[in-house]
Scaffold this active site. Sequence first.
Site, short mmCIF file in Angstrom:
data_model
loop_
_atom_site.label_atom_id
_atom_site.label_comp_id
_atom_site.label_asym_id
_atom_site.label_seq_id
_atom_site.Cartn_x
_atom_site.Cartn_y
_atom_site.Cartn_z
N ALA A 166 0.81 -1.22 0.00
CA ALA A 166 0.00 0.00 0.00
C ALA A 166 0.84 1.27 0.00
O ALA A 166 0.30 2.37 0.12
CB ALA A 166 -0.93 -0.01 1.22
N HIS A 185 -6.52 -12.85 8.17
CA HIS A 185 -6.76 -12.38 6.81
C HIS A 185 -5.43 -12.16 6.08
O HIS A 185 -5.25 -12.59 4.95
CB HIS A 185 -7.55 -11.07 6.81
N ASP A 214 -0.19 -3.91 12.89
CA ASP A 214 -0.14 -3.11 11.66
C ASP A 214 -1.43 -2.30 11.55
O ASP A 214 -1.96 -2.04 10.46
CB ASP A 214 0.05 -3.99 10.42
#
Length: 382
Positions: free
Chosen positions: A145, A253, A276
Amino acid sequence: MAALLITANSLITSPEGGPTRLVSPGFVRVENGVITEVGEGRPDDPADVHLAAGILAPGLVDLQVNGFYGYDMVDADERGWQAVVTRLPETGVTAFLPTFITAPVEVQATALTRAKGLLPRLPAGSKVLGVHLEGPFLSPQRKGAHNQAFLTDPAPDAIATLLETGLVKLVTLAPERDGALDAVRALTAAGVLVSVGHSDATAAQTAAAADAGARMVTHIFNAQSGVHHRDPGVAVQALIDERLHPGLIADLHHVAPEVCRLVFQAAPGRVVLVTDAAASAGMPPGTYELGGEPITMPEQGPPLRADGTIAGSGLRLDEAVGNAVSLGLDPVVAIDAATRVPADLVGRSDLGRVAPGAAADLVWLDDDYRARTTWINGQKVF
């Protein structure tokens, strides 16, 4: 500060020179914010607090917090920092590293200077151990990202600029970039923990980073070269190299449950649970920011960039511990990965443990491993 005696039916303790273990029952005695005695059984004098259920554990230590409760740490104002510091104890976190993701070096330097000015004015709450810089010395092939336009090599003058405030405690970088191994050596010499991450390095290049002083791998399996039987990458070296501590986002996930189990089995005593967490953590579904760019928090799963890239998490660290236990992990091991292991990595042997001489940072976790009560320096803050 008043003395405090806590008794618990279950207590996680880390005796000096010995392994972390579970004591049932046990007690902790605190004076002036420091643990003075840890014992098994019941003390003769009456307790100030008795915990009949759950586990009394060390306060949790999170080395990767981009944001929380609607605030992105890199550009949060004083109100935002106050909110995060005072509310993180709700998740059991008593110490953390605010994390600034990729931006131009001069922008990060300005953010560090602003943070240094804010810290003395913050109220009592989760301890800020320094700052984690996740970038800009990352691989464009594994940017995740992060904004590719700001990625760059770790030139000596850039490293010197970022070290000026003395706040930097952890730097994530890609060791295959030009000048990276020299940067690892310079950062290590300055007392900064170096982590390999957002990297397309081979296993050999990752080992070379460890030779130069790197001791961690950022969010294993995410944004890095992985496991291939003829082309091993960062993740392989993280699992087999006893010098390296793999950070693990156990939201189930980012890393599948089976692979989370693999990480703990392959790297016993070295795994560091991290969140995170992004600004969306602790917030309802909606649009938030990470590194100045929009991210969307869905009803289920982690926050995402517009292109579908995972952008941090909405994970709580106590939830990460519970998730690890739900996979069959020994609770002592799961709690150790969120307390003693990260504290030792950043050179804070006074944190992350229930032992005489340690700071009285404690959390009462219920049977579902959610924080019920948190103490920092012996003071109840949640």
